[in-house]
Scaffold this active site. Structure first.
Site, PDB file in Angstrom:
ATOM      1  N   ASP A 115     -18.520  46.043  41.787  1.00 55.28           N
ATOM      2  CA  ASP A 115     -19.695  46.859  42.124  1.00 55.28           C
ATOM      3  C   ASP A 115     -20.084  46.703  43.600  1.00 55.28           C
ATOM      4  OD1 ASP A 115     -19.390  47.206  39.450  1.00 55.28           O
ATOM      5  OD2 ASP A 115     -21.274  46.309  38.854  1.00 55.28           O
ATOM      6  N   GLY A 137     -24.699  51.978  34.122  1.00 54.70           N
ATOM      7  CA  GLY A 137     -23.271  51.819  34.403  1.00 54.70           C
ATOM      8  C   GLY A 137     -22.883  52.390  35.751  1.00 54.70           C
ATOM      9  N   LEU A 138     -23.887  52.715  36.588  1.00 57.95           N
ATOM     10  CA  LEU A 138     -23.595  53.215  37.941  1.00 57.95           C
ATOM     11  C   LEU A 138     -23.969  52.156  38.970  1.00 57.95           C
ATOM     12  CD1 LEU A 138     -24.840  56.881  37.560  1.00 57.95           C
ATOM     13  CD2 LEU A 138     -22.476  56.111  37.849  1.00 57.95           C
ATOM     14  N   ASP A 195     -11.393  43.815  37.095  1.00 62.29           N
ATOM     15  CA  ASP A 195     -11.710  43.154  38.381  1.00 62.29           C
ATOM     16  C   ASP A 195     -11.730  41.635  38.250  1.00 62.29           C
ATOM     17  OD1 ASP A 195     -14.180  43.210  37.012  1.00 62.29           O
ATOM     18  OD2 ASP A 195     -15.364  43.599  38.820  1.00 62.29           O
ATOM     19  N   GLU A 243     -26.335  38.939  41.718  1.00 64.15           N
ATOM     20  CA  GLU A 243     -26.310  39.639  40.435  1.00 64.15           C
ATOM     21  C   GLU A 243     -26.166  38.645  39.283  1.00 64.15           C
ATOM     22  OE1 GLU A 243     -25.317  43.538  38.315  1.00 64.15           O
ATOM     23  OE2 GLU A 243     -25.128  43.300  40.453  1.00 64.15           O
TER      24      GLU A 243
END
Ligand code: GLA
Length: 403
Positions: free
Chosen positions: A174, A126-127, A37, A162
């Protein structure tokens, strides 16, 4: 209990009042396209079934008070005017500070706020529990303060929050997935121009998620990987000035890196370039209903993480190796930043529960600890929740079965 009624109840208990707005956002599953990304590349992702909910109201005192059902620590308070000041390291309220600061930088006059959050997502696995937190609060604030933000702008605000919250220079994957995820679909995002397409999740397939249990401070490793990718792109640009990122680079260009950058940097770049190609091939597999082909690409991606990007670890490898050896699984890989967190396994829906149970048994026997597992279908993106619906307490709600 679903996260929305839980956040609603928590708000009432903590503040003795009803929230004005209730919103929720899913976790994100990175299906394929690892560390692409921020290199302007391609990613296939989807919203997880499990969600985070935020119940929010304004307050007249110029302070933000946050309470959480599941995040460590009790009530958090800071003055809106002091949102830019760093909070305690690792404190979840740093995400709230980051959001308020990002909105103020955009000229929004943020009033005092009362915020209650609840989540069904495992944390730091990691979610993208952090993006679920920031986007659920942001969707609520957008309505509460009638900001009229478009979702792409919301994703940028989430990314800023973030970066500030944990000091990781993460990309837009994300928050974009949390905001644009579509039930029953995979999301294909081109990070060169943020264009998106949705592709139906193949009939009869689900993801089994399995947590390695390993938690890693991403600040050093993640930021180092990003710097390596940027260094590789710059080195190639010396020979091909039109190159702005690894997106414009093919495997044939890697030769230009020999002797120009450390060998490790060349391998990092190879992972990213190959991931972009794997995403393209995965789209072909999805269109051709080729589950085996798709599964093989997941396995190839993991192998590349292991050998080239070095963002796997023995606990992740063990989970993926189980999938590679089990005929019920088409393929498996680490998902997200790596260095720990979850693996995803592409499995036939009817066999998924038994597969997850066997995986749990195997890991427990080998490591003495049963991993968190979940069977997951692509869920819906961030949304406002009906306050009345927020009061429903149906434990079997379809959209949160992954927790
Ligand atoms: C983390 C980051 C994302 C992305 C993935 C790796 O989840 O937050 O932006 O870089 O790692 O693909």
């Amino acid at each position: 209990m679903r996260s929305a009624p839980q956040a609603h109840d928590l708000f009432q208990t903590a503040f003795g009042d009803l929230p004005a707005i209730l919103a929720s956002a899913p976790g994100r599953i990175e299906v394929l396209g690892n560390h692409t990304d921020y290199n302007h590349g391609l990613v296939l992702s989807c919203a997880a079934g499990a969600r985070t909910a935020a119940a929010v109201s304004t307050a007249a005192d110029g302070r933000v008070v946050g309470v959480s059902a599941n995040l460590a620590g009790g009530r958090r308070t800071f003055a809106v005017a002091e949102a830019e000041e760093p909070g305690a390291p690792g404190d979840w309220a740093n995400y709230l500070r980051g959001l308020v600061a990002a909105l103020r930088r955009r000229g929004v006059e943020v009033p005092g706020l009362r915020i209650a959050v609840a989540t069904r997502l495992p944390l730091a696995a990691g979610l993208s529990s952090s993006a679920a937190l920031t986007t659920s609060v942001l969707v609520a604030l957008d309505r509460l303060l009638t900001l009229g933000l478009d979702r792409q702008e919301m994703a940028r605000i989430g990314q800023e929050a973030e970066g500030r919250g944990v000091g990781v220079r993460c990309g837009l994957l994300d928050p974009l997935t949390c905001l644009f995820g579509t039930e029953g679909h995979l999301l294909l995002t081109d990070f060169e121009d943020l264009s998106r397409a949705t592709l139906p999740m193949p009939d009869g397939l689900v993801f089994v998620l399995a947590d390695s249990g390993v938690r890693h401070d991403l600040r050093v490793e993640y930021n180092e990987r990003r710097l390596s990718c940027e260094a590789a792109a710059r080195a190639i640009a010396e020979k091909r000035p039109e190159v702005r990122s690894l997106r414009q680079v093919g495997l044939a260009d890697l030769a230009a890196l020999n002797g120009a950058v450390p060998e490790r940097v060349r391998r990092r770049a190879r992972h990213v370039i190959a991931e972009n190609e794997r995403v393209r091939r995965a789209v072909d597999c999805l269109r051709a209903a080729d589950s085996s082909g798709l599964g093989q690409l997941l396995l190839d991606s993991h192998r590349s993480s292991r050998a080239d990007f070095e963002n796997s670890c023995p606990e992740l490898d063990r989970l993926v190796d189980f999938g590679a050896a089990d005929p019920r699984c088409f393929g498996a890989r680490l998902s997200g930043a790596g260095f720990g967190g979850v693996t995803i396994h592409l499995v036939e829906a009817g066999l998924a529960s038994a597969y997850a149970a066997d995986l749990g048994d195997r890991i427990e026997a080998a490591a003495g600890r049963r991993p968190w597992t979940a069977v997951c279908r692509p869920g819906a993106g961030a949304r406002l929740e009906d306050l009345a619906a927020g009061l429903e307490r149906d434990p079997d709600q379809q959209d949160e079965t992954a927790s």
